[in-house]
Design an enzyme around this catalytic site. Structure first.
Site, mmCIF file in Angstrom:
data_model
loop_
_atom_site.group_PDB
_atom_site.id
_atom_site.type_symbol
_atom_site.label_atom_id
_atom_site.label_comp_id
_atom_site.label_asym_id
_atom_site.label_seq_id
_atom_site.Cartn_x
_atom_site.Cartn_y
_atom_site.Cartn_z
ATOM 1 N N GLY A 71 -1.303 -6.161 -16.245
ATOM 2 C CA GLY A 71 -2.357 -5.707 -15.347
ATOM 3 C C GLY A 71 -1.869 -4.685 -14.332
ATOM 4 N N THR A 72 -0.683 -4.902 -13.791
ATOM 5 C CA THR A 72 -0.153 -3.971 -12.790
ATOM 6 C C THR A 72 0.052 -2.587 -13.389
ATOM 7 O OG1 THR A 72 0.868 -5.697 -11.453
ATOM 8 C CG2 THR A 72 1.840 -3.504 -11.293
ATOM 9 N N CYS A 327 3.824 -16.578 5.182
ATOM 10 C CA CYS A 327 5.023 -17.040 4.491
ATOM 11 C C CYS A 327 4.872 -16.964 2.989
ATOM 12 C CB CYS A 327 5.330 -18.485 4.872
ATOM 13 S SG CYS A 327 5.898 -18.605 6.547
#
Lengths: 396, 127
Positions: A71-72, A327
């Protein structure tokens, strides 16, 4: 103890049938699809057969489906490829501020190269307003990229409405949607969405990792992503990853047959989970739209506590989930999506995303509902913010 | 990501709570960053007789708060002031690098509590 996996928007386990389909292509059917002998022809057939399966799932022609590494890569290619091939037409790109980083960081990089990018805001549910897209179009606009559904809060964007607006323009403006979260979850047909480009990922639909596809509508002017050999119609060079492509094709075939049944099952579990959380825990907010959301997505914020602590406690009970706290987002800021829908930082830090999958059961949901209030309570008892709270419990 | 000792302090934090009639209270951090630590101390004859904490934050924030309370309970104020955020992290056997600057503030909260106590003492002296 059995692990309860509820992070299917992150990745999914590969199905047995998928692995079985892939296996022969790792060993005896190892041929290079570009060769002429039978071994190669066999690989080529498997390649084109998979392409057809991916195309069927999204209502495209097989010749409009290009395999990528995921996808990226598909998002990168769509944005960079259109921007570069059409720069003589203009330098303006429109996107939204809640896109996946694969789109956002690519846009930021394109800005450094001289392109101008408009990042559209969203409302409290995470909706991009089609009117905003319309009003942002200039004589320089060459590309609009809006995700089909948000990966964090699950809101499904009005892609068809935006697509129609773009098609009505006198100039050609390309429209890309990142459909990584919707393909295999809700019906996705490229012509019904009026898109020119659409990104798909395999590992979100029980296929292998490292493979995906970009739908490129016939006639689209786009630059090749990788130069080299003639693979993928000379647009994405490199010997094809046949085992992964075969697995991806199999995953598409399986999910297409089960789409409706899975949609019903997942949305029922989702609603049970949302109801159970909202009814049993005070000071909680549902993120995203109550109904216009992905069938498997639950995203809530618990006030006065922080997401990573929540995830660690859930993990001790063998529940796998995710959060948009600083975080867990890998930066000092909480999720850009939660901030974009207007949540204050301290509430965004307390987010929890549970994304369901085909193996989850009603018992899994009930177990989470049994465990969650105790964990939230324990962290709140420890939180100075909870002790100092002023308002009465009110769930939004 | 976290070692066993950190996870032990995170899952079974020592000295959680408030001291209603505390002699000193210190608070550091802010909700925007996602970390707030509040420490309450009871002091007798220069010794930290009792200490409690409340923390909003991630695993490291809770574990360091717990650790610092264990480290200074029964110690003199001078000894407590020598403890730094770094020594707290070391006592826990180390923290992931990304946590060292944002969630490792427990010693700062302790020092703020001691400062608060000393301020109250000097006020009493003036009265």
């Amino acid at each position: 103890m059995k692990k309860i996996y509820m992070d299917h928007a992150g990745t999914t386990p590969m199905r047995k049938e998928v692995l079985e389909a892939m296996m022969p292509y790792m060993t005896e059917r190892f041929g290079n699809a570009s060769t002429i002998y039978s071994l190669g022809r066999e690989a080529k057939m498997a390649l084109e057969d998979s392409r057809e399966k991916v195309a069927n799932l999204i209502g495209a022609e097989p010749g409009e489906v290009f395999f990528t590494a995921g996808g990226t890569e598909s998002d990168n290619w769509a944005l960079r490829g259109i921007a570069e091939a059409n720069k003589d037409m203009g330098n303006h790109i429109i996107t939204s501020c809640i896109e996946h980083h694969a789109v956002l960081h690519t846009c930021q990089d394109l800005e450094k190269q001289g392109y101008r990018v408009t990042y559209l805001p969203v409302d409290r549910y995470g909706f991009v307003a089609p009117e905003h897209v319309k009003n942002s179009i200039t004589d320089d606009t060459i590309l609009v990229s809006i995700m089909h559904a948000n990966n964090e809060i699950g809101t499904i964007e009005p892609i068809a409405d935006i697509g129609k607006i773009i098609k009505r323009q006198k100039r050609k403006i390309y429209f890309h949607t990142d459909a990584v979260q919707t393909v295999g979850k809700i019906p996705v047909k490229v012509d019904e969405l009026y898109v020119d480009l659409l990104s798909v990922s395999s590992h979100k639909i029980y296929g292998p990792k490292g493979i995906g596809a970009l739908y490129i509508k016939k006639g689209t002017k786009i630059k090749p992503f990788i130069t080299g050999g003639a693979q993928e119609r000379q647009k994405r060079a490199g010997t094809e990853n046949i085992p992964a492509i075969v697995g991806f094709g199999k995953a598409c075939e399986l999910i297409e047959a089960e789409l409706e049944q899975q949609y019903e099952k997942l949305s029922r579990l989702r609603d049970r989970l949302i109801r159970g959380i909202m009814e049993n825990i005070p000071f909680v907010h549902l993120n995203g739209h109550p109904t216009m959301r992905l069938p498997h997505n639950v995203n809530v914020c618990f006030e006065f506590i922080e997401g990573e602590s929540l995830l660690l406690n859930l993990d001790m009970k063998d529940i796998c989930a995710s959060s948009g706290s600083a975080c867990t987002s890998g930066s000092l800021e909480p999720s850009h999506v939660l901030l974009a829908i207007g949540l204050p930082h301290e509430i965004a830090h307390g987010s929890l995303r549970l994304t369901l999958g085909m193996d989850n059961t009603e018992e899994d949901v009930d177990f989470v509902l049994e465990i969650l209030p105790g964990i939230v309570n324990k962290l709140r008892e420890m939180s100075p913010l909870f002790a100092e709270r002023k308002e009465m419990p009110k769930n939004v | 990501m976290y070692n066993e000792k950190v996870m032990d302090h995170f899952s079974n934090p020592r000295n959680v709570g408030e001291i209603v009639d505390a002699d000193g209270v210190g608070q550091v951090g802010n909700p925007v960053c996602g970390d707030i630590m509040k420490i309450f101390i009871k002091v007798r004859d220069n010794i930290i007789e009792d200490i409690k904490f409340k923390t909003f934050g991630c695993g490291a924030a809770i574990a360091t708060s717990s650790m610092v309370t264990e480290m200074v309970k029964g110690k003199s104020l001078e000894e407590a002031l020598k403890i730094s955020n770094k020594t707290v992290a070391e006592a826990l056997g180390g923290l992931p690098p990304v946590k060292m600057h944002c969630s490792n503030l427990a010693a700062d909260a302790l020092h703020a509590a001691i400062e608060d106590f000393q301020k109250k003492q000097s006020k009493k002296g003036l009265e």
